[in-house]
Design a protein around this motif. Structure first.
Motif, PDB file in Angstrom:
ATOM      1  N   CYS A 129       8.401 -10.613  -1.071  1.00 29.26           N
ATOM      2  CA  CYS A 129       9.392 -11.092  -0.103  1.00 29.26           C
ATOM      3  C   CYS A 129       8.709 -11.857   1.011  1.00 29.26           C
ATOM      4  N   LYS A 130       9.001 -13.138   1.092  1.00 25.80           N
ATOM      5  CA  LYS A 130       8.451 -13.963   2.167  1.00 25.80           C
ATOM      6  C   LYS A 130       9.502 -14.050   3.271  1.00 25.80           C
ATOM      7  N   SER A 131       9.188 -13.498   4.418  1.00 23.05           N
ATOM      8  CA  SER A 131      10.171 -13.457   5.506  1.00 23.05           C
ATOM      9  C   SER A 131      10.035 -14.635   6.461  1.00 23.05           C
ATOM     10  N   GLY A 132       8.938 -15.353   6.376  1.00 24.81           N
ATOM     11  CA  GLY A 132       8.705 -16.426   7.327  1.00 24.81           C
ATOM     12  C   GLY A 132       7.961 -15.954   8.561  1.00 24.81           C
ATOM     13  N   GLU A 133       7.756 -14.637   8.645  1.00 22.60           N
ATOM     14  CA  GLU A 133       7.016 -14.082   9.774  1.00 22.60           C
ATOM     15  C   GLU A 133       5.665 -13.579   9.294  1.00 22.60           C
ATOM     16  N   ALA A 134       4.691 -13.619  10.180  1.00 17.94           N
ATOM     17  CA  ALA A 134       3.346 -13.148   9.827  1.00 17.94           C
ATOM     18  C   ALA A 134       3.208 -11.678  10.220  1.00 17.94           C
ATOM     19  N   PHE A 135       3.642 -10.782   9.349  1.00 12.97           N
ATOM     20  CA  PHE A 135       3.539  -9.357   9.631  1.00 12.97           C
ATOM     21  C   PHE A 135       2.087  -8.910   9.520  1.00 12.97           C
ATOM     22  N   GLN A 136       1.629  -8.172  10.504  1.00 11.49           N
ATOM     23  CA  GLN A 136       0.261  -7.676  10.503  1.00 11.49           C
ATOM     24  C   GLN A 136       0.182  -6.177  10.212  1.00 11.49           C
ATOM     25  N   ARG A 137       1.282  -5.477  10.437  1.00 12.75           N
ATOM     26  CA  ARG A 137       1.276  -4.035  10.237  1.00 12.75           C
ATOM     27  C   ARG A 137       2.487  -3.616   9.425  1.00 12.75           C
ATOM     28  N   ARG A 138       2.333  -2.559   8.639  1.00 14.91           N
ATOM     29  CA  ARG A 138       3.452  -2.038   7.858  1.00 14.91           C
ATOM     30  C   ARG A 138       4.622  -1.664   8.766  1.00 14.91           C
ATOM     31  N   GLN A 139       4.303  -1.145   9.963  1.00 21.10           N
ATOM     32  CA  GLN A 139       5.354  -0.704  10.877  1.00 21.10           C
ATOM     33  C   GLN A 139       6.247  -1.856  11.340  1.00 21.10           C
ATOM     34  N   ASP A 140       5.773  -3.095  11.200  1.00 24.05           N
ATOM     35  CA  ASP A 140       6.530  -4.239  11.698  1.00 24.05           C
ATOM     36  C   ASP A 140       7.554  -4.776  10.702  1.00 24.05           C
ATOM     37  N   VAL A 141       7.433  -4.383   9.432  1.00 21.07           N
ATOM     38  CA  VAL A 141       8.325  -4.948   8.414  1.00 21.07           C
ATOM     39  C   VAL A 141       9.621  -4.157   8.343  1.00 21.07           C
ATOM     40  N   PRO A 142      10.701  -4.756   7.815  1.00 18.26           N
ATOM     41  CA  PRO A 142      11.955  -4.016   7.652  1.00 18.26           C
ATOM     42  C   PRO A 142      11.740  -2.793   6.765  1.00 18.26           C
ATOM     43  N   GLU A 143      12.431  -1.699   7.095  1.00 14.18           N
ATOM     44  CA  GLU A 143      12.288  -0.478   6.304  1.00 14.18           C
ATOM     45  C   GLU A 143      12.996  -0.654   4.963  1.00 14.18           C
ATOM     46  N   VAL A 144      12.320  -0.269   3.885  1.00 12.58           N
ATOM     47  CA  VAL A 144      12.907  -0.379   2.552  1.00 12.58           C
ATOM     48  C   VAL A 144      12.865   0.990   1.874  1.00 12.58           C
ATOM     49  N   PHE A 145      13.720   1.141   0.855  1.00 14.96           N
ATOM     50  CA  PHE A 145      13.877   2.419   0.176  1.00 14.96           C
ATOM     51  C   PHE A 145      13.851   2.219  -1.331  1.00 14.96           C
ATOM     52  N   ASP A 146      13.397   3.233  -2.045  1.00 17.57           N
ATOM     53  CA  ASP A 146      13.495   3.269  -3.492  1.00 17.57           C
ATOM     54  C   ASP A 146      14.771   3.997  -3.890  1.00 17.57           C
ATOM     55  N   ILE A 147      15.506   3.442  -4.854  1.00 15.45           N
ATOM     56  CA  ILE A 147      16.641   4.166  -5.411  1.00 15.45           C
ATOM     57  C   ILE A 147      16.100   5.335  -6.234  1.00 15.45           C
ATOM     58  N   THR A 148      16.682   6.499  -6.093  1.00 18.74           N
ATOM     59  CA  THR A 148      16.263   7.661  -6.866  1.00 18.74           C
ATOM     60  C   THR A 148      17.321   7.993  -7.918  1.00 18.74           C
ATOM     61  N   THR A 149      16.984   8.917  -8.812  1.00 24.52           N
ATOM     62  CA  THR A 149      17.953   9.399  -9.798  1.00 24.52           C
ATOM     63  C   THR A 149      18.482  10.780  -9.407  1.00 24.52           C
ATOM     64  N   VAL A 150      18.439  11.079  -8.117  1.00 23.07           N
ATOM     65  CA  VAL A 150      18.937  12.376  -7.657  1.00 23.07           C
ATOM     66  C   VAL A 150      20.442  12.484  -7.903  1.00 23.07           C
ATOM     67  N   LYS A 202      12.324   6.977   1.086  1.00 17.61           N
ATOM     68  CA  LYS A 202      11.518   5.942   1.723  1.00 17.61           C
ATOM     69  C   LYS A 202      10.504   5.397   0.721  1.00 17.61           C
ATOM     70  N   ALA A 203      10.404   4.086   0.635  1.00 21.33           N
ATOM     71  CA  ALA A 203       9.477   3.458  -0.294  1.00 21.33           C
ATOM     72  C   ALA A 203       8.036   3.614   0.201  1.00 21.33           C
ATOM     73  N   GLU A 204       7.137   3.822  -0.736  1.00 20.21           N
ATOM     74  CA  GLU A 204       5.724   3.962  -0.372  1.00 20.21           C
ATOM     75  C   GLU A 204       5.073   2.606  -0.140  1.00 20.21           C
ATOM     76  N   ARG A 205       5.636   1.561  -0.708  1.00 20.29           N
ATOM     77  CA  ARG A 205       5.102   0.206  -0.526  1.00 20.29           C
ATOM     78  C   ARG A 205       6.234  -0.723  -0.128  1.00 20.29           C
ATOM     79  N   SER A 206       5.879  -1.798   0.535  1.00 21.06           N
ATOM     80  CA  SER A 206       6.885  -2.727   1.019  1.00 21.06           C
ATOM     81  C   SER A 206       6.734  -4.091   0.347  1.00 21.06           C
ATOM     82  N   PRO A 207       7.832  -4.666  -0.138  1.00 22.16           N
ATOM     83  CA  PRO A 207       7.760  -6.007  -0.722  1.00 22.16           C
ATOM     84  C   PRO A 207       7.470  -7.082   0.315  1.00 22.16           C
ATOM     85  N   TYR A 208       7.569  -6.721   1.615  1.00 26.75           N
ATOM     86  CA  TYR A 208       7.260  -7.659   2.686  1.00 26.75           C
ATOM     87  C   TYR A 208       5.777  -7.649   3.043  1.00 26.75           C
ATOM     88  N   PHE A 209       5.064  -6.605   2.571  1.00 29.81           N
ATOM     89  CA  PHE A 209       3.709  -6.437   3.090  1.00 29.81           C
ATOM     90  C   PHE A 209       2.658  -6.207   2.003  1.00 29.81           C
TER      91      PHE A 209
END
Length: 243
Positions: free
Chosen positions: A163-184, A141-148
């Protein structure tokens, strides 16, 4: 999955600059590369455990900890600008030339020493259950969101949300969930490696791993963090490092 189908590869060039000699630098008293080798040897679904390197010292350390080094990587594929993808292709072709073809390459970078066997096996299970999938990557899970709360600085000095979605997101919980690629782990069908130019030219699935197993060592700071974690985290139980 048959062990003949999937083989583990650890790509470890000698010229690391962020952390000099990183691949064999001791982490909690053990060469960093040994953590990847140990995990690969513990995976029931993997056959050969091969290290691809241009460096004789790395090769010797790798063999000491149980890996095979059946070929050396050419210098042209080990420089700062060399493509990891091309190193993967070279490994596939080298093994085929040695009479050991296989269908799935599992790359276990040295930079993720806290991966668990279950992380690798989960990637292979996804490939086994989905014949149309070419690649399985590991993510956290990413610690920061490109939407927020991630911005880019424009040439004029102004900053704007990535990332500009066209929506006015007010909370982190409202943005699409994003992930960081790992080297696992990366599990890739060799047919894609031989005919494509990158991972995302194929159909890609992701396996999520917890943050404590996803540390990616790239800088001296990362190595210091890893030293602290290594004293407390062992995802696969007690290891036997004595050689």
């Amino acid at each position: 999955m048959s062990a003949k189908l999937a083989q583990a590869f650890i790509f470890a060039r000698g010229g690391s600059k962020g952390v000099p000699r990183k691949n064999i630098k001791p982490l909690n008293g053990t060469p960093l590369i040994a953590y990847s080798i140990d995990c690969a040897l513990s995976c029931p679904s993997l056959g050969h455990v091969v290290v691809s390197t241009d460096d004789n010292e790395i090769a010797e350390v790798s063999k000491l900890y149980g890996a095979e080094v059946p070929f050396m990587r050419p210098a042209i594929l080990a420089g700062d600008s060399a493509s990891e993808w091309h190193a993967w292709r070279h490994a596939v072709e080298a093994m085929e030339n040695l009479g050991s073809p296989f269908e799935i390459l599992v790359s276990l970078p040295t930079t993720s020493p806290f991966r668990a066997v279950e992380d690798v096996e989960a990637c292979l299970m996804v490939l086994d259950q989905n014949p149309d999938v070419d690649v399985v990557i590991t993510v956290r899970k990413a610690e920061r969101s490109p939407y927020f709360n991630m911005v880019q600085v424009l040439p004029d000095g102004n900053a704007e949300i990535v990332c500009k979605s066209g929506e006015a997101f007010q909370r982190r919980q409202d943005v699409p969930e994003v992930f960081d690629i790992t080297t696992v782990a990366y599990a890739v069908r060799t047919k894609l490696i031989k005919h494509a130019n990158g991972l995302f030219e194929g159909k890609v699935r992701a396996v999520e791993v917890p943050a404590e197993r996803a540390l990616d060592i790239d800088t001296p700071y990362d190595f210091l963090v890893a030293e602290l974690l290594a004293k407390h985290i062992d995802p696969n139980g007690s290891r036997k490092w004595q050689r």
